[in-house]
Design an enzyme around this catalytic site. Sequence first.
Site, PDB file in Angstrom:
ATOM      1  N   GLU A 250       0.876  -1.272   0.067  1.00 33.56           N
ATOM      2  CA  GLU A 250       0.105   0.038  -0.081  1.00 33.56           C
ATOM      3  C   GLU A 250       0.947   1.420   0.016  1.00 33.56           C
ATOM      4  OE1 GLU A 250      -0.706  -2.755   1.918  1.00 33.56           O
ATOM      5  OE2 GLU A 250      -2.723  -3.228   1.490  1.00 33.56           O
TER       6      GLU A 250
ATOM      7  N   HIS B 233     -10.862  -5.515  10.299  1.00 37.25           N
ATOM      8  CA  HIS B 233     -11.582  -5.571   8.981  1.00 37.25           C
ATOM      9  C   HIS B 233     -13.159  -4.901   9.336  1.00 37.25           C
ATOM     10  CE1 HIS B 233      -8.503  -8.551   8.076  1.00 37.25           C
ATOM     11  NE2 HIS B 233      -8.543  -8.394   7.073  1.00 37.25           N
TER      12      HIS B 233
END
Lengths: 342, 348
Positions: free
Chosen positions: A70, A139
């Site tokens: 990322e 998450h």
Amino acid sequence: MTAETHPETVDRELTMSRAMVEAIADEMHENEEVFYMGEDVADYGGIFDSTQGLLDEFGHERIVDVPISETAYLGAAVGAAQEGMRPIAELMFVDFFGVAMDQIYNQMAKNTYMSGGAVNVPMVLTTAVGGGYNDAAQHSQTLYGTFAHLPGMKVVVPSTAYDAKGLMHNAIRDDDPVVYMFHKRLMGIGWMPAPDGPKTPVPETDYTIPFGSADVKREGSDVTVVTLGLHVHRALEAADSLAEEGVDVEVIDLRSLVPLDTDTVLESVRKTGRLVVVDEDYRSFGVTGEIIATAAEDALADLEAVERVAHPDVPIPYARPLENETIPDVEDIAAAVESVHR
Amino acid sequence: MTTISKEKLTGFYEDMVTARYYEERLQEEYLVGKQPAFDISAGPIPGELHLAAGHEASGIGVCHHLRDDDTVTAPHRPHHIAIAKDVDLDRMTAEIFGRETGLSSGKGGHMHLFDPEVNFACSGIIAQGCPPAVGAGMAAKKRGEDSVAVAFLGEGAISQGAFLESLNLASVRDLPVVFVIEDNDWAISMPKERVTAPLDGSRRADGFDMPGIRVDEDDVVDVYRAADEAIGRARDGNGPTLLELQVHRRMGHFMGDPETYRPEEDQELAKERDSIERLKEELRSHGVDEETMESIKTAAHERVDEAIEWAKEQPKPDPDAAYEDAFVNPPSGVTDTEPEFDLAGGED
């Protein structure tokens, strides 16, 4: 720029993911500088269907699968944007922001300011948010407040297919970095049932929804509920049930946090005098506090009662009874509305 | 070359068939209530489920060198590693079912298992178990202990900064850490050749001046030998090693993954290259008969079935427990909590 088309005049209904993808495809056809980059966005089509079908239309050069890195690819989007391209970069789950936060908040968000406006970063950071399917603390977050708190990024949170398309068009055309946060439970993914609300009529032509234009999703005179994302639908459901009890609830969908449409919020608060703010994000230091502070600063005399409904200040638990306890539901919203209405 | 006893080999076999059957049973249980139209939020097992069938040789071959005081950090596909590290199978299963007596009292789930009794932890964020493993190695070295730390990660994770930074830190500090890349060729939908420039991930070690070893076949005996070298080096105070082990992903990335991106031949190949069948050949060559193997397998399956039955009978957590455990020493105004189990870290 096309004016906002009235959704009621359109027959065609789309899921939120289809509407979002349609806007991206339109912009990619219009402008060669637009490309989409992220993990599993090409062959998979996005884990949450955020790029479904785009690979077939645009190929791997413009729908770019990247290594799990990322920092590198979000930073690369910053670099490409500073060169005048219009990248859309996807962070698969907002929870993964920590891996690459320097590129997000020290580069993407600040370079315009630090350069004295000499460079700008016309990119869109898309990311999936939200819980409600027991995926636990790494998450399931929404983190609306985190991104809105750090200056330099526009922050957008659609709640319907219609809004998703118009906000995406606006996001891609915007000359500043935009964080576009889509709730997984609104996308209309086969394996994650969505409420009916987010699937709406969507015009085939392009249109933009300006940032900072909150939408009154339901008009009412007794209590103002301000919310965003998935909880727009939960608030509407609560409002419907409360209507049977004679409580008339107004539901305001913020649609963007930066910029924030304070006028629409204040107008409603001045009308009802009672404010409930609902947020799936953590309670403290977040959207709820911000909206209430805004109302207190500018409409204190009109305020009779205030309450907030948000995720308590604990990480999101895994087991179903625990997550059901923490993520605000329709009953929690209804109870808060009743409590300010007494 | 290390000689491996028949007992050792049957020990591998026991853990490997336990791990494989555990995955098969979890798969069955997971799908209960989620069909016909797959709904991730229905059924007795909450959340996502990432199964490790096809990875057994790596977890078992490495962890059979480890003691309880050695630290393991596992990724989001942790079950085979946890089983090999002797994580409490009953409580791990209860955690996966989201029950009160689970390892994390139902707060963590299958990607976030913590068993401080055997120094096992895992994380759902790619490569983020590497830095804590470096920290465990640092603690061991500072205290003059000979325990080691092993960080497991997938080949898709080796482009992450956290992994590369950890290799460097472990190397400059000569820490007793072994980094284990489980190479199953797939980072969700992305084949290895599209996400990493050198296909041999162990070559990453060269850039950090540490030894890199790759085991090309998922053969538990080969893995055990390679791990012997790596863990021995760490335990003897000679610093870190990077180990890359070929494994295979027999299932999708997660349950519900349609795998439309994956050629069918590749799925077939993953199933053909069965490390358990390879080990059975090895056992036969050591004179272990079919009956013995069958009885080991039967006992292992019974153990798994018992764990699953036990877990399913466990109570679900009280909703109010959601407010506990954010702190060990809660600030005023935050719900107080008594830790039910001994704390693994420091207490003030």
